[in-house]
Design an enzyme around this catalytic site. Structure first.
Site, PDB file in Angstrom:
ATOM      1  N   ASP A  78       0.818  -1.261   0.126  1.00  0.00           N
ATOM      2  CA  ASP A  78       0.068   0.040  -0.156  1.00  0.00           C
ATOM      3  C   ASP A  78       0.695   1.294   0.091  1.00  0.00           C
ATOM      4  OD1 ASP A  78       0.989  -0.418   2.592  1.00  0.00           O
ATOM      5  OD2 ASP A  78      -1.058  -0.885   3.380  1.00  0.00           O
ATOM      6  N   ASN A 144      -8.130  -1.909  13.793  1.00  0.00           N
ATOM      7  CA  ASN A 144      -9.459  -2.202  13.446  1.00  0.00           C
ATOM      8  C   ASN A 144      -9.688  -3.574  12.406  1.00  0.00           C
ATOM      9  OD1 ASN A 144      -8.610  -1.360  10.823  1.00  0.00           O
ATOM     10  ND2 ASN A 144      -9.702   0.527  10.784  1.00  0.00           N
ATOM     11  N   HIS A 146      -7.816  -4.095   9.704  1.00  0.00           N
ATOM     12  CA  HIS A 146      -7.516  -3.936   8.215  1.00  0.00           C
ATOM     13  C   HIS A 146      -5.933  -4.791   7.880  1.00  0.00           C
ATOM     14  CE1 HIS A 146      -5.057   0.029   9.653  1.00  0.00           C
ATOM     15  NE2 HIS A 146      -4.180  -0.908   9.019  1.00  0.00           N
ATOM     16  N   GLU A 151      -9.664  -1.323   4.877  1.00  0.00           N
ATOM     17  CA  GLU A 151     -10.447  -0.867   5.833  1.00  0.00           C
ATOM     18  C   GLU A 151     -11.799  -1.748   6.002  1.00  0.00           C
ATOM     19  OE1 GLU A 151      -8.810   0.713   7.704  1.00  0.00           O
ATOM     20  OE2 GLU A 151      -8.294   2.757   7.083  1.00  0.00           O
TER      21      GLU A 151
END
Length: 254
Positions: A78, A144, A146, A151
């Site tokens: 990413d 979270n 991810h 996400e």
């Protein structure tokens, strides 16, 4: 060596006493595997992750003397949209400093976060990945759930794309700000490039590293919640080619 290994569904979980031991264990396994791949097919391809969870591991991996980096092609998971490769928060800079400048791999394909044509950049990187099957994908674990920048709000276990642009959640942007590379929340980009979940899980082997007390709750959720896109890392439990590396702090709630 890890203290012990357990299985959670199809996932292998290796438990180490501390982050240093975790890094050495994961690096030894990664290096051995990659050298076997090179011996068998003449080359290997790796997907690299960034973040604090990878620092000790990458140091141990590049210090592994028997690994022939000249036959390894590197990709990364990413990158932020709109920042150049010299920005302190750039993942290109992180990986150049910690890997590419030190071991000279066969090739290192970077996502160009500052491109003027983001959709064309998605296509370009997708074509590179589609032409080169990934032997080893290295992952971290977001608070979270991810993986890469998939996400919960945008994760798709059957995503038809290979690379896409996503909007980052506030919790992710806060974590990046707290990493001291961005002076305030408004400086953290709202959008980022990410490899999609199918692109990542197509790798022949996957290592997910999650050391530290701050990973304890995400690890608990990853290993005990239902498999769902609202906690993307839960999918790793269904992938037999995956190993999760934890230290005692990260495993404290399981």
């Amino acid at each position: 060596m890890p203290s012990h290994t357990i299985s959670v569904h199809s996932l292998s979980v290796q438990l180490s006493d501390n982050s240093a031991q975790l890094a050495k264990t994961a690096a030894a396994q990664a290096a051995t595997y990659l050298q076997e791949v090179i011996s068998r097919q003449g080359k290997a391809a790796v997907l690299l992750a960034t973040g604090n969870s990878q620092i000790e591991f990458l140091q141990a991996l590049i210090s592994w003397g028997e690994l022939d980096w000249s036959q390894i092609t590197c990709f990364h998971l990413d990158e932020f949209l709109g920042i150049d490769g010299e920005h302190p928060g750039s993942f290109r800079r992180y990986l150049w400093e910690r890997v590419a400048s030190r071991v000279q791999p066969r090739a290192f394909h970077y996502i160009c976060g500052d491109t003027l044509q983001p959709l064309d950049e998605c296509d370009r990187y997708s074509q590179l990945l589609q032409a080169q099957p990934i032997d080893l994908a290295l992952l971290g674990l977001g608070s979270n759930g991810h993986i890469a920048f998939n996400e919960p709000s945008v994760a798709d276990f059957h995503d038809p794309k290979t690379v896409k642009i996503v909007k980052l959640e506030t919790s992710t942007r806060l974590a990046q700000m707290n990493g001291n590379h961005f002076p305030h929340l408004e400086a953290v980009p709202l959008y980022a490039f990410t490899l999609t979940i199918p692109a990542i899980t197509a790798a022949k082997k996957i290592f997910c590293l999650a050391p530290g007390k701050n990973k304890a709750e995400p690890v608990r959720a990853m290993l005990t919640s239902e498999v769902r896109t609202s906690f993307p890392a839960s999918l790793l439990r269904t992938l037999p080619q995956t190993t999760l590396f934890l230290d005692k702090d990260a495993a404290s709630l399981i």
